[in-house]
Design a protein around this motif. Structure first.
Motif, PDB file in Angstrom:
ATOM      1  N   VAL A 111      -8.622  -5.488 -35.987  1.00 27.39           N
ATOM      2  CA  VAL A 111      -9.341  -5.252 -37.397  1.00 27.39           C
ATOM      3  C   VAL A 111      -8.957  -3.870 -37.960  1.00 27.39           C
ATOM      4  O   VAL A 111      -8.531  -3.662 -38.790  1.00 27.39           O
ATOM      5  CB  VAL A 111     -10.659  -5.781 -37.784  1.00 27.39           C
ATOM      6  CG1 VAL A 111     -11.300  -5.419 -38.827  1.00 27.39           C
ATOM      7  CG2 VAL A 111     -10.558  -7.564 -37.555  1.00 27.39           C
ATOM      8  N   ALA A 112      -9.456  -2.931 -36.821  1.00 25.32           N
ATOM      9  CA  ALA A 112      -9.388  -1.675 -37.064  1.00 25.32           C
ATOM     10  C   ALA A 112      -7.920  -1.276 -37.035  1.00 25.32           C
ATOM     11  O   ALA A 112      -7.698  -0.296 -38.122  1.00 25.32           O
ATOM     12  CB  ALA A 112     -10.020  -0.741 -35.978  1.00 25.32           C
ATOM     13  N   TYR A 113      -7.085  -1.892 -36.574  1.00 21.88           N
ATOM     14  CA  TYR A 113      -5.778  -1.441 -36.500  1.00 21.88           C
ATOM     15  C   TYR A 113      -5.023  -1.805 -37.905  1.00 21.88           C
ATOM     16  O   TYR A 113      -4.295  -1.152 -38.563  1.00 21.88           O
ATOM     17  CB  TYR A 113      -4.956  -2.377 -35.533  1.00 21.88           C
ATOM     18  CG  TYR A 113      -3.298  -2.122 -35.591  1.00 21.88           C
ATOM     19  CD1 TYR A 113      -2.764  -0.564 -35.179  1.00 21.88           C
ATOM     20  CD2 TYR A 113      -2.551  -3.081 -35.711  1.00 21.88           C
ATOM     21  CE1 TYR A 113      -1.606  -0.409 -35.162  1.00 21.88           C
ATOM     22  CE2 TYR A 113      -1.056  -2.633 -35.748  1.00 21.88           C
ATOM     23  CZ  TYR A 113      -0.723  -1.586 -35.458  1.00 21.88           C
ATOM     24  OH  TYR A 113       0.776  -1.129 -35.283  1.00 21.88           O
ATOM     25  N   ALA A 114      -5.551  -3.000 -38.458  1.00 23.99           N
ATOM     26  CA  ALA A 114      -5.127  -3.445 -39.892  1.00 23.99           C
ATOM     27  C   ALA A 114      -5.628  -2.552 -40.844  1.00 23.99           C
ATOM     28  O   ALA A 114      -4.902  -2.071 -41.932  1.00 23.99           O
ATOM     29  CB  ALA A 114      -5.449  -4.839 -40.173  1.00 23.99           C
ATOM     30  N   TRP A 115      -6.676  -2.030 -40.718  1.00 19.65           N
ATOM     31  CA  TRP A 115      -7.404  -1.190 -41.565  1.00 19.65           C
ATOM     32  C   TRP A 115      -6.914   0.133 -41.611  1.00 19.65           C
ATOM     33  O   TRP A 115      -6.563   0.996 -42.586  1.00 19.65           O
ATOM     34  CB  TRP A 115      -8.911  -0.988 -41.224  1.00 19.65           C
ATOM     35  CG  TRP A 115      -9.687  -0.022 -42.314  1.00 19.65           C
ATOM     36  CD1 TRP A 115     -10.099  -0.215 -43.474  1.00 19.65           C
ATOM     37  CD2 TRP A 115      -9.818   1.349 -41.894  1.00 19.65           C
ATOM     38  NE1 TRP A 115     -10.611   0.890 -43.886  1.00 19.65           N
ATOM     39  CE2 TRP A 115     -10.544   1.762 -43.128  1.00 19.65           C
ATOM     40  CE3 TRP A 115      -9.715   1.939 -40.512  1.00 19.65           C
ATOM     41  CZ2 TRP A 115     -11.089   3.158 -42.878  1.00 19.65           C
ATOM     42  CZ3 TRP A 115     -10.310   3.303 -40.681  1.00 19.65           C
ATOM     43  CH2 TRP A 115     -10.807   3.890 -41.784  1.00 19.65           C
ATOM     44  N   SER A 116      -6.708   0.648 -40.460  1.00 19.08           N
ATOM     45  CA  SER A 116      -6.008   2.188 -40.243  1.00 19.08           C
ATOM     46  C   SER A 116      -4.568   2.146 -40.502  1.00 19.08           C
ATOM     47  O   SER A 116      -4.189   3.427 -40.650  1.00 19.08           O
ATOM     48  CB  SER A 116      -6.388   2.620 -38.712  1.00 19.08           C
ATOM     49  OG  SER A 116      -5.621   1.947 -37.872  1.00 19.08           O
ATOM     50  N   PHE A 117      -4.045   1.052 -40.536  1.00 21.85           N
ATOM     51  CA  PHE A 117      -2.395   0.908 -40.432  1.00 21.85           C
ATOM     52  C   PHE A 117      -1.740   1.988 -41.935  1.00 21.85           C
ATOM     53  O   PHE A 117      -0.884   2.911 -41.603  1.00 21.85           O
ATOM     54  CB  PHE A 117      -1.866  -0.420 -40.731  1.00 21.85           C
ATOM     55  CG  PHE A 117      -0.444  -0.412 -40.475  1.00 21.85           C
ATOM     56  CD1 PHE A 117      -0.149  -0.385 -39.157  1.00 21.85           C
ATOM     57  CD2 PHE A 117       0.380  -0.882 -41.316  1.00 21.85           C
ATOM     58  CE1 PHE A 117       1.394  -0.586 -38.721  1.00 21.85           C
ATOM     59  CE2 PHE A 117       1.890  -0.780 -41.130  1.00 21.85           C
ATOM     60  CZ  PHE A 117       2.086  -1.006 -39.646  1.00 21.85           C
ATOM     61  N   GLU A 118      -2.517   1.822 -42.993  1.00 20.71           N
ATOM     62  CA  GLU A 118      -1.983   2.590 -44.082  1.00 20.71           C
ATOM     63  C   GLU A 118      -2.520   3.930 -44.107  1.00 20.71           C
ATOM     64  O   GLU A 118      -1.804   4.785 -44.506  1.00 20.71           O
ATOM     65  CB  GLU A 118      -2.334   1.905 -45.378  1.00 20.71           C
ATOM     66  CG  GLU A 118      -1.321   0.844 -45.940  1.00 20.71           C
ATOM     67  CD  GLU A 118      -1.722   0.221 -47.403  1.00 20.71           C
ATOM     68  OE1 GLU A 118      -1.805   1.171 -48.062  1.00 20.71           O
ATOM     69  OE2 GLU A 118      -1.715  -0.995 -47.513  1.00 20.71           O
TER      70      GLU A 118
END
Length: 144
Positions: A80-87
């Protein structure tokens, strides 16, 4: 037995993902391989890994204890953190951070975990950006 049932459910999810990806149509194509490629590749990989679990299930017969549950929960939170921090952070930095955390979760020493995740981020960026010519975010933090 539970891992075989779970892998059969994952196989059904892979078929559903592949069918949804196959239906995907966009009015313009801004990448050479189009928007279908990544979901189709993921569907094929998910199906192949799930089929492997059906054929050769895990030999782990231990209890699903608190430590395993905490690890799995941390992996889900990391994704979830990866998806959030991706952009925000971009592909390379977010992959390095999450890759380091995951490698530490599975017992790798800190130095090796950082080395692994930097290699993962760099090789992943080259594969996606240069080889497949996909738009990979540089991160709004860095003006991308």
């Amino acid at each position: 037995m539970a891992d075989r049932l779970f892998s059969l459910v994952l196989m059904l999810a892979a078929v559903a993902l592949g069918a949804a990806a196959w239906q995907l149509e966009v009015p313009f194509q801004y990448e050479p391989v189009g928007p279908k490629a990544i979901p189709l590749i993921l569907a094929v990989l998910l199906f192949a890994c799930s089929a492997w679990l059906v054929i050769k299930p895990s030999r782990f017969k231990g209890e699903y204890g608190r430590s395993i549950f905490v690890r799995h929960l941390l992996v889900v939170l990391g994704l979830v953190a990866y998806a959030w921090s991706f952009e925000i952070l971009g592909f390379i930095l977010s992959t390095c951070l999450v890759g380091t955390v995951f490698a530490r979760l599975f017992g790798l020493a800190l130095g090796k975990a950082v080395l692994y995740s930097v290699a993962l981020g760099a090789v992943g960026y080259v594969l996606l950006s240069v080889v497949l010519e996909l738009n990979v975010p540089a991160g709004t933090l860095f003006g991308g």
